[in-house]
Design a protein around this motif. Structure first.
Motif, PDB file in Angstrom:
ATOM      1  N   ARG A  11       0.811  -1.282  -0.063  1.00 22.00           N
ATOM      2  CA  ARG A  11      -0.034  -0.088  -0.017  1.00 22.00           C
ATOM      3  C   ARG A  11       0.969   1.109  -0.013  1.00 22.00           C
ATOM      4  NH1 ARG A  11      -0.689  -2.326   4.995  1.00 22.00           N
ATOM      5  NH2 ARG A  11      -2.333  -3.254   4.300  1.00 22.00           N
ATOM      6  N   GLU A  12       2.038   1.324   0.526  1.00 19.83           N
ATOM      7  CA  GLU A  12       2.898   2.355   0.465  1.00 19.83           C
ATOM      8  C   GLU A  12       3.776   2.572  -0.873  1.00 19.83           C
ATOM      9  OE1 GLU A  12       2.943   0.467   3.374  1.00 19.83           O
ATOM     10  OE2 GLU A  12       1.525   2.028   4.524  1.00 19.83           O
ATOM     11  N   GLY A  13       3.725   1.638  -1.843  1.00 23.51           N
ATOM     12  CA  GLY A  13       4.159   1.582  -3.052  1.00 23.51           C
ATOM     13  C   GLY A  13       5.793   0.791  -3.131  1.00 23.51           C
ATOM     14  N   ARG A  14       6.019   0.098  -2.071  1.00 21.57           N
ATOM     15  CA  ARG A  14       7.141  -0.521  -1.616  1.00 21.57           C
ATOM     16  C   ARG A  14       7.278  -1.779  -2.426  1.00 21.57           C
ATOM     17  NH1 ARG A  14       7.283  -0.056   4.801  1.00 21.57           N
ATOM     18  NH2 ARG A  14       5.482  -1.241   4.303  1.00 21.57           N
ATOM     19  N   ALA A  15       8.309  -2.149  -3.611  1.00 19.21           N
ATOM     20  CA  ALA A  15       8.194  -3.278  -4.148  1.00 19.21           C
ATOM     21  C   ALA A  15       8.805  -4.425  -3.455  1.00 19.21           C
ATOM     22  CB  ALA A  15       9.126  -3.068  -5.613  1.00 19.21           C
ATOM     23  N   THR A  16       8.119  -5.703  -3.513  1.00 17.12           N
ATOM     24  CA  THR A  16       9.025  -6.819  -2.855  1.00 17.12           C
ATOM     25  C   THR A  16       8.837  -7.981  -3.809  1.00 17.12           C
ATOM     26  OG1 THR A  16       6.749  -7.416  -1.679  1.00 17.12           O
ATOM     27  CG2 THR A  16       8.184  -6.103  -0.673  1.00 17.12           C
ATOM     28  N   VAL A  17       9.599  -8.904  -3.855  1.00 15.82           N
ATOM     29  CA  VAL A  17       9.567 -10.261  -4.454  1.00 15.82           C
ATOM     30  C   VAL A  17       9.549 -11.428  -3.632  1.00 15.82           C
ATOM     31  CG1 VAL A  17      10.967 -11.629  -6.179  1.00 15.82           C
ATOM     32  CG2 VAL A  17      10.789  -9.040  -6.355  1.00 15.82           C
ATOM     33  N   ARG A  18       8.765 -12.298  -3.573  1.00 15.92           N
ATOM     34  CA  ARG A  18       8.596 -13.427  -2.699  1.00 15.92           C
ATOM     35  C   ARG A  18       8.044 -14.724  -3.474  1.00 15.92           C
ATOM     36  NH1 ARG A  18       4.675 -10.639   1.238  1.00 15.92           N
ATOM     37  NH2 ARG A  18       5.321  -8.937   0.359  1.00 15.92           N
ATOM     38  N   ASP A  19       8.747 -15.770  -2.871  1.00 13.33           N
ATOM     39  CA  ASP A  19       7.922 -17.182  -3.387  1.00 13.33           C
ATOM     40  C   ASP A  19       6.765 -17.358  -2.856  1.00 13.33           C
ATOM     41  OD1 ASP A  19      10.173 -17.240  -5.316  1.00 13.33           O
ATOM     42  OD2 ASP A  19      11.429 -18.612  -3.889  1.00 13.33           O
ATOM     43  N   VAL A  20       5.757 -17.663  -3.496  1.00 15.14           N
ATOM     44  CA  VAL A  20       4.349 -18.007  -2.990  1.00 15.14           C
ATOM     45  C   VAL A  20       3.937 -19.388  -3.722  1.00 15.14           C
ATOM     46  CG1 VAL A  20       3.707 -15.733  -2.655  1.00 15.14           C
ATOM     47  CG2 VAL A  20       3.323 -16.657  -5.022  1.00 15.14           C
ATOM     48  N   ASP A  21       3.020 -20.040  -2.989  1.00 11.00           N
ATOM     49  CA  ASP A  21       2.320 -21.086  -3.596  1.00 11.00           C
ATOM     50  C   ASP A  21       0.821 -20.868  -3.861  1.00 11.00           C
ATOM     51  OD1 ASP A  21       4.686 -22.618  -3.159  1.00 11.00           O
ATOM     52  OD2 ASP A  21       3.876 -23.477  -1.100  1.00 11.00           O
ATOM     53  N   PRO A  22       0.449 -20.611  -5.178  1.00  7.97           N
ATOM     54  CA  PRO A  22      -0.808 -20.013  -5.309  1.00  7.97           C
ATOM     55  C   PRO A  22      -1.853 -20.840  -4.939  1.00  7.97           C
ATOM     56  CG  PRO A  22       0.628 -19.661  -7.157  1.00  7.97           C
ATOM     57  CD  PRO A  22       1.301 -20.539  -6.160  1.00  7.97           C
ATOM     58  N   TYR A  23      -3.267 -20.200  -4.606  1.00  8.71           N
ATOM     59  CA  TYR A  23      -4.355 -21.153  -4.427  1.00  8.71           C
ATOM     60  C   TYR A  23      -5.564 -20.601  -5.041  1.00  8.71           C
ATOM     61  CZ  TYR A  23      -7.672 -23.493  -1.336  1.00  8.71           C
ATOM     62  OH  TYR A  23      -8.604 -24.289  -0.736  1.00  8.71           O
ATOM     63  N   ARG A  24      -5.909 -19.482  -4.587  1.00  7.20           N
ATOM     64  CA  ARG A  24      -7.357 -18.888  -5.068  1.00  7.20           C
ATOM     65  C   ARG A  24      -7.292 -17.545  -5.414  1.00  7.20           C
ATOM     66  NH1 ARG A  24      -7.771 -23.781  -5.668  1.00  7.20           N
ATOM     67  NH2 ARG A  24      -9.607 -25.053  -5.012  1.00  7.20           N
ATOM     68  N   LEU A  25      -8.390 -17.138  -6.190  1.00  7.25           N
ATOM     69  CA  LEU A  25      -8.425 -15.919  -6.566  1.00  7.25           C
ATOM     70  C   LEU A  25      -9.961 -15.488  -5.784  1.00  7.25           C
ATOM     71  CD1 LEU A  25      -7.710 -14.887  -9.985  1.00  7.25           C
ATOM     72  CD2 LEU A  25      -6.774 -13.741  -8.195  1.00  7.25           C
ATOM     73  N   VAL A  26     -10.234 -14.225  -5.162  1.00  5.86           N
ATOM     74  CA  VAL A  26     -11.448 -14.142  -4.441  1.00  5.86           C
ATOM     75  C   VAL A  26     -11.750 -12.527  -4.727  1.00  5.86           C
ATOM     76  CG1 VAL A  26     -12.390 -13.954  -2.064  1.00  5.86           C
ATOM     77  CG2 VAL A  26     -10.916 -15.611  -2.263  1.00  5.86           C
ATOM     78  N   LEU A  27     -13.104 -12.636  -5.329  1.00  5.00           N
ATOM     79  CA  LEU A  27     -13.653 -11.116  -5.446  1.00  5.00           C
ATOM     80  C   LEU A  27     -14.608 -10.975  -4.321  1.00  5.00           C
ATOM     81  CD1 LEU A  27     -14.020  -9.137  -7.446  1.00  5.00           C
ATOM     82  CD2 LEU A  27     -16.265 -10.458  -8.384  1.00  5.00           C
ATOM     83  N   THR A  28     -14.262  -9.621  -3.950  1.00  8.92           N
ATOM     84  CA  THR A  28     -15.104  -9.133  -2.961  1.00  8.92           C
ATOM     85  C   THR A  28     -15.521  -7.658  -3.114  1.00  8.92           C
ATOM     86  OG1 THR A  28     -15.361  -8.386  -0.568  1.00  8.92           O
ATOM     87  CG2 THR A  28     -12.854  -8.485  -1.515  1.00  8.92           C
ATOM     88  N   GLY A  29     -16.775  -7.416  -3.329  1.00 10.80           N
ATOM     89  CA  GLY A  29     -17.044  -6.156  -3.791  1.00 10.80           C
ATOM     90  C   GLY A  29     -16.850  -6.127  -5.291  1.00 10.80           C
ATOM     91  N   ARG A  30     -16.007  -5.226  -5.505  1.00 13.26           N
ATOM     92  CA  ARG A  30     -15.527  -5.013  -7.111  1.00 13.26           C
ATOM     93  C   ARG A  30     -13.889  -5.140  -7.153  1.00 13.26           C
ATOM     94  NH1 ARG A  30     -19.069  -3.033 -10.774  1.00 13.26           N
ATOM     95  NH2 ARG A  30     -17.579  -2.307 -12.172  1.00 13.26           N
ATOM     96  N   ARG A  31     -13.226  -5.824  -6.248  1.00 11.88           N
ATOM     97  CA  ARG A  31     -11.908  -6.098  -6.089  1.00 11.88           C
ATOM     98  C   ARG A  31     -11.407  -7.391  -5.861  1.00 11.88           C
ATOM     99  NH1 ARG A  31      -9.575  -1.932  -1.741  1.00 11.88           N
ATOM    100  NH2 ARG A  31      -9.911  -0.683  -3.415  1.00 11.88           N
ATOM    101  N   TRP A  32     -10.395  -7.750  -6.666  1.00 10.17           N
ATOM    102  CA  TRP A  32      -9.897  -9.336  -6.464  1.00 10.17           C
ATOM    103  C   TRP A  32      -8.591  -9.226  -5.634  1.00 10.17           C
ATOM    104  CZ3 TRP A  32     -11.836 -13.551  -9.007  1.00 10.17           C
ATOM    105  CH2 TRP A  32     -12.733 -13.392 -10.134  1.00 10.17           C
TER     106      TRP A  32
END
Length: 343
Positions: free
Chosen positions: A169-190
């Motif tokens: 949220r502060e615009g700081r860039a990070t790189v990390r390894d993740v194990d993807p699982y799901r996409l969730v839509l709440t309101g109009r945001r993914w």
């Protein structure tokens, strides 16, 4: 090889027959034979094969009878020409971005499947369209491209580790390894739900803040994954607020969720007829104003600062209306609100 060619030819003929049947409400056998350039006997035989595949094709006997294609109880193979496939893909992309079909990823999943089987010429046109069209979000809402949504959805389906480039949220860039699982839509945001490998924790990431996602090719098995929708709701409800209040609502869980949505508070049952809710806010007075706006009896369990701020606002409201004998809807709400400050 000759037999294989005959099979391909027969399959192509069946697909052509479906396309012709769908073009108008009814066809005679002679018209179909003429259009597909086969005998009427072949048309009747192909109609029988299509019925076996799940197409519901009605027939009417007699010289003026014919064949009619209607909706069936199963989803048979669908035949689309280039323009139809492009139109369907564009509509699915808009549905995914706008959330018109809810948060179950149905439009996104269908779009992902369709893109995989599109001919190259159609896929290239769709890519050009994605680049030319701009989706206008509601004021203050971020924007995300269909391409990024598809990339994240594909990562969830692949079941392999990925490298995530992300801006917080502060615009700081990070790189990390993740194990993807799901996409969730709440309101109009993914939101992108994945396991942060380094921290060993399940995390939620705003999809519009994802810069890129690179698959590593390393398959992973997700053990005991969380409820993705619940994880996102809790993450939103317990966001970076400086102050939290714990309140008791004398209503069952389902009614408490209507008063305070899961994206605003974290709920737990307190017996059959009461619910404890934790909500965050900017300060004690802001939380007091929110709780007063619920217009329902409640008890602030903690902290004292929110309880005192709520009591002060209730007293101020009572004094402003003291001496008025008329009790309309507003007065009834104020009387209910007066119970908010009970210890």
């Amino acid at each position: 090889m000759e037999d294989f060619g005959l099979v391909v030819s027969a399959s192509a003929r069946l697909l052509r027959l479906v396309s012709v049947l769908a073009a108008r409400p009814s066809w005679t056998c002679a018209e179909l034979a003429d259009r597909i350039e086969v005998t009427e006997r072949t048309v009747r035989r192909d109609i029988a094969k299509l019925r076996d595949l799940g197409y519901v094709i009605e027939s009417e006997p007699g010289p003026w009878g014919g064949y009619r294609l209607r909706a069936g109880s199963r989803v048979p193979p669908l035949v689309l020409d280039d323009e139809e496939a492009l139109a369907v893909a564009a509509v699915l992309g808009e549905a995914a971005l706008g959330g018109t079909l809810g948060g179950d990823q149905a439009a996104l999943s269908a779009l992902l499947k369709l893109r995989r089987i599109l001919p190259r010429r159609v896929a290239d046109r769709l890519t050009e369209m994605d680049g030319a069209l701009v989706h206008t979000p509601r004021p203050g809402e971020p924007q995300i491209t269909p391409g990024m949504l598809l990339e994240l959805a594909a990562a969830c389906r692949r079941g392999e580790r990925a490298r995530l480039s992300y801006r917080d949220r502060e615009g700081r860039a990070t790189v990390r390894d993740v194990d993807p699982y799901r996409l969730v839509l709440t309101g109009r945001r993914w939101y992108f739900v994945a396991r942060d490998v380094t921290r060993g924790q399940w995390r939620t990431f705003r999809a519009d803040r994802v810069v890129r996602l690179h698959p590593t090719g390393r398959p992973v098995e997700l053990l005991d994954p969380p409820d993705p929708a619940l994880l996102v709701s809790r993450s939103l409800a317990t966001g970076p607020y400086p102050l939290y209040a714990t309140v008791r609502l004398p209503v069952p869980m389902d009614e408490a969720l209507r008063l305070v949505p899961a994206t605003v508070g974290v709920h737990r049952s307190d017996g059959a007829d009461a619910t404890i809710v934790e909500v965050g806010g900017p300060d004690a007075d802001g939380l007091a104003r929110y709780l007063l706006g619920l217009a329902t009896p409640l008890r602030v369990l903690a902290p004292d600062a929110v309880r005192l701020a709520l009591s002060a606002r209730v007293r101020e409201l009572f004094r402003a209306n003291e001496g008025h004998e008329t009790r309309g809807p507003s007065g009834a709400a104020e009387a209910d609100a007066a119970h908010c400050g009970d210890p």
